[in-house]
Design a protein around this motif. Sequence first.
Motif, PDB file in Angstrom:
ATOM      1  N   PRO A  55      -8.297   1.490   7.303  1.00  0.00           N
ATOM      2  CA  PRO A  55      -8.103   0.045   7.109  1.00  0.00           C
ATOM      3  C   PRO A  55      -9.389  -0.761   7.219  1.00  0.00           C
ATOM      4  O   PRO A  55      -9.475  -1.860   6.678  1.00  0.00           O
ATOM      5  N   GLN A  56     -10.393  -0.216   7.913  1.00  0.00           N
ATOM      6  CA  GLN A  56     -11.669  -0.928   8.019  1.00  0.00           C
ATOM      7  C   GLN A  56     -12.618  -0.574   6.875  1.00  0.00           C
ATOM      8  O   GLN A  56     -13.508  -1.354   6.543  1.00  0.00           O
ATOM      9  N   LEU A  57     -12.439   0.586   6.254  1.00  0.00           N
ATOM     10  CA  LEU A  57     -13.267   0.958   5.105  1.00  0.00           C
ATOM     11  C   LEU A  57     -12.796   0.293   3.820  1.00  0.00           C
ATOM     12  O   LEU A  57     -13.612  -0.078   2.959  1.00  0.00           O
ATOM     13  N   ASP A  58     -11.491   0.154   3.680  1.00  0.00           N
ATOM     14  CA  ASP A  58     -10.932  -0.350   2.426  1.00  0.00           C
ATOM     15  C   ASP A  58     -11.453  -1.731   2.019  1.00  0.00           C
ATOM     16  O   ASP A  58     -11.748  -1.952   0.837  1.00  0.00           O
ATOM     17  N   PRO A  59     -11.561  -2.715   2.936  1.00  0.00           N
ATOM     18  CA  PRO A  59     -12.085  -4.019   2.505  1.00  0.00           C
ATOM     19  C   PRO A  59     -13.505  -3.925   1.957  1.00  0.00           C
ATOM     20  O   PRO A  59     -13.875  -4.677   1.044  1.00  0.00           O
ATOM     21  N   ARG A  91       0.477  -6.019   2.882  1.00  0.00           N
ATOM     22  CA  ARG A  91      -0.082  -6.873   3.935  1.00  0.00           C
ATOM     23  C   ARG A  91      -0.819  -6.031   4.995  1.00  0.00           C
ATOM     24  O   ARG A  91      -0.292  -5.055   5.526  1.00  0.00           O
ATOM     25  N   GLY A  92      -2.044  -6.461   5.282  1.00  0.00           N
ATOM     26  CA  GLY A  92      -2.804  -5.826   6.350  1.00  0.00           C
ATOM     27  C   GLY A  92      -3.448  -4.513   5.990  1.00  0.00           C
ATOM     28  O   GLY A  92      -3.937  -3.793   6.870  1.00  0.00           O
ATOM     29  N   THR A  93      -3.490  -4.169   4.684  1.00  0.00           N
ATOM     30  CA  THR A  93      -4.103  -2.917   4.250  1.00  0.00           C
ATOM     31  C   THR A  93      -4.993  -3.184   3.053  1.00  0.00           C
ATOM     32  O   THR A  93      -4.887  -4.206   2.384  1.00  0.00           O
ATOM     33  N   GLY A  94      -5.883  -2.238   2.750  1.00  0.00           N
ATOM     34  CA  GLY A  94      -6.727  -2.339   1.565  1.00  0.00           C
ATOM     35  C   GLY A  94      -7.520  -3.617   1.527  1.00  0.00           C
ATOM     36  O   GLY A  94      -8.207  -3.991   2.481  1.00  0.00           O
ATOM     37  N   ALA A  95      -7.400  -4.329   0.409  1.00  0.00           N
ATOM     38  CA  ALA A  95      -8.105  -5.591   0.227  1.00  0.00           C
ATOM     39  C   ALA A  95      -7.219  -6.791   0.518  1.00  0.00           C
ATOM     40  O   ALA A  95      -7.626  -7.931   0.281  1.00  0.00           O
ATOM     41  N   SER A  96      -6.017  -6.550   1.024  1.00  0.00           N
ATOM     42  CA  SER A  96      -5.086  -7.648   1.311  1.00  0.00           C
ATOM     43  C   SER A  96      -5.269  -8.154   2.740  1.00  0.00           C
ATOM     44  O   SER A  96      -5.585  -7.391   3.660  1.00  0.00           O
ATOM     45  N   GLY A  97      -5.039  -9.447   2.891  1.00  0.00           N
ATOM     46  CA  GLY A  97      -5.142 -10.046   4.207  1.00  0.00           C
ATOM     47  C   GLY A  97      -3.913  -9.791   5.046  1.00  0.00           C
ATOM     48  O   GLY A  97      -2.971  -9.111   4.639  1.00  0.00           O
ATOM     49  N   GLN A 152       3.238   0.034  -4.269  1.00  0.00           N
ATOM     50  CA  GLN A 152       2.824  -0.762  -3.114  1.00  0.00           C
ATOM     51  C   GLN A 152       2.203   0.201  -2.105  1.00  0.00           C
ATOM     52  O   GLN A 152       2.908   1.003  -1.502  1.00  0.00           O
ATOM     53  N   THR A 153       0.906   0.126  -1.948  1.00  0.00           N
ATOM     54  CA  THR A 153       0.204   1.126  -1.154  1.00  0.00           C
ATOM     55  C   THR A 153      -0.257   0.573   0.184  1.00  0.00           C
ATOM     56  O   THR A 153      -0.653  -0.588   0.285  1.00  0.00           O
ATOM     57  N   SER A 154      -0.228   1.433   1.177  1.00  0.00           N
ATOM     58  CA  SER A 154      -0.760   1.090   2.494  1.00  0.00           C
ATOM     59  C   SER A 154      -2.092   1.777   2.753  1.00  0.00           C
ATOM     60  O   SER A 154      -2.639   1.683   3.848  1.00  0.00           O
ATOM     61  N   TYR A 155      -2.625   2.475   1.750  1.00  0.00           N
ATOM     62  CA  TYR A 155      -3.855   3.243   1.927  1.00  0.00           C
ATOM     63  C   TYR A 155      -5.044   2.670   1.188  1.00  0.00           C
ATOM     64  O   TYR A 155      -6.120   3.252   1.223  1.00  0.00           O
ATOM     65  N   GLY A 156      -4.855   1.566   0.523  1.00  0.00           N
ATOM     66  CA  GLY A 156      -5.962   0.942  -0.166  1.00  0.00           C
ATOM     67  C   GLY A 156      -6.049   1.353  -1.616  1.00  0.00           C
ATOM     68  O   GLY A 156      -6.309   2.513  -1.936  1.00  0.00           O
TER      69      GLY A 156
END
Length: 691
Positions: free
Chosen positions: A265-269, A163-169, A103-107
């Motif tokens: 967090p803004q680059l990952d999406p 939640r709130g990281t990478g490609a997750s909403g 479970q990653t918070s970095y994307g």
Amino acid sequence: MQMTRGAFATLIHATALVAVLFAAAAAPTATADPAPPAAFPKANARTGLPDDWRPGPERYGIGETKNVEIPMTDGVVLRADVRYPTDASGAPAPGPFPIVLTQTSYGKDSAGFMRLVSYEGLGPLLEGALPSVIDVLKQVSDAAGYGDYFVKRGYISVIADIRGTGASGGQWSVLQPQEREDSKRLVKWAAGLPNSTGEIGLWGLSYLGMSELMTAGVLEPGSPIKALFPLMPGNHAFQDLISHDGFLNIAFLSSILAFPITTLPQLDPILGLYREPGKMASVFVDHLLAHLQPDGTWPSIINALLDGDKLYNGPYWESRAIDNVIEGIAANDIPTYLISGQYDLLQDGTPRTFAGLQNAYAGRSHNGPMPADAKSSGRFQMLTGPWFHIQPGVQRNTDIDMHAIQLAWFDRWLKNDRNGIDETPTPLHAIDIDGNVIESATYPVREAPARNLYLEAGGRLSPDRPTAPVGSDRVDFTPVNGGTICNASFSRNFSGVYETLASMFGADDPCARFPAHPNVPPVLVNPQYTSEAFSEPTVLAGPIGATLFAVSNRPASAFSVTVQDIAPDGSAVALTDGQLAGNYRALDEDRTWRAQDGSVQAAFHPGTRESLLPVVPGEVTEYNVKVRPAFHVFQPGHRLQITIASGDLPTHILNPKDYPSLFGGAYDIQRTGSAASFLTVPLAGVSRPER
């Protein structure tokens, strides 16, 4: 391995720090056990592995399903990538296979990008010309969640953006309780993956390791989670990372804020959802709004700097503390292999988690130290070495095969391979800077009982309590007491960035050897106390307490204590340090560890606003400074030294509102028969200092 929110900062800070990294020779440090050094086995690539076990060959290819959507109960969508074994034709291989879940918070797509740069793409092309650089890129890729090593050996690898990281909403805040609710749903989904056994191992480094421990601690008994492998997870985020007993850790914050917290967090999406512009825009906005929420990082930092509740321990931070889920992990009987580092900024917390798991599994309170006569279980283990935060297992003399250790652990618990990794009477393993392997059944290390060394006149450390009716040494408050970004305190708390950069040049971080508080009269006058030379190899192993009796002339005080090894030629090597703001001196007795004689060996200060105590000018006051643990062998002729200072810039600052009360401060450190200041230090009985 997984990545902290500071890991990608290595790329941002590289240019500015290269000059600093090569200002001096590589830094020595060490771990220890009471056996003579000649008896220590030497570390090699197989250290930590069962004698007769070898990693299986790469038997499978790799297939991938991208951006699998997992809806949460409130409608927020998490996304995960599933990589699975394939046969020679590229079709899914016949299973079933167990699952390793990150479970990653970095994307997850940042991890994928690093994989392409290191293991694939440019990596093979440049490996011959730039081997050290490619090695580091591979290590960062591993830290980001790259799991193909396991897929090729018969595992399904899932990497999910929380939640709130990478490609997750959704919106992220540090270790928010909602993550645990999401994890329950994510685990249930992963256990139902086609061609899987439904059994899961969790793994991750730093924040990701914290997340997996939090997940395991709130699941019901009999869950699909069968094993954990957290690297550098700590124990209590507030105590380990944010506030070192009243000193705010700005080195750590500076290592993560610009890139991992704000930009990534803004680059990952964009990396993950560029083919689906509508979803990409929605996730991008979610992440952007997270910065404005009351629990967002920037509002929280502003809150802390303005003396708000985030600056203090309390319900917010306790709800995010691994310490409070340890009993759940033990009750659920989930085997856990912890990785720690002596140069890690979480160097105190991870060993506490190890002791807590062992205690809870044996039915004791998880808050205390392990008793010296305690039996231990191989189901809960810890390996520590001279490693920094981002690169566990990596150091010039102590590189080990972390992948293989993790594979052996998961093979044991997810494939029922009785390979012997859990069959050990000494589940605490340490490796020193020289490659010596040290093992014990307990933490604190039972073979290195705590003893007191007293501060005496002439800057001496003595095993004998002073008897003089008067005697003191003065420390004058100055906030710029460290004054350099090249010292052990800053290097460790800067998330291991220096070591990562140095590794690209085939070296170790030279700054790690330098104590933060040199005594440079008349610029810096910090009292130092030194033992007599050791006549035989002598071992320091575990947590250290500094009990200072001091008189302040101001209604505030601050202490920073460093411990160093002094060689016969006078050169110093930093071992560890600890800080304490005077008004934070109250003890949480349930979490404070005491030596057999009652001395404080590992202080735990509550850190709540309500627990703060006034500093009364002119009054002798007891301060128990928590000095983070060290593992070190003092060679014959070397001496143990401590330095007492009042500040630790640029690593730490104190509460801004307290500086008016701190300026002009002078602290008289007492060394009398009635107020004897001393160091409680776990020294093995190999030798006593010469008298």
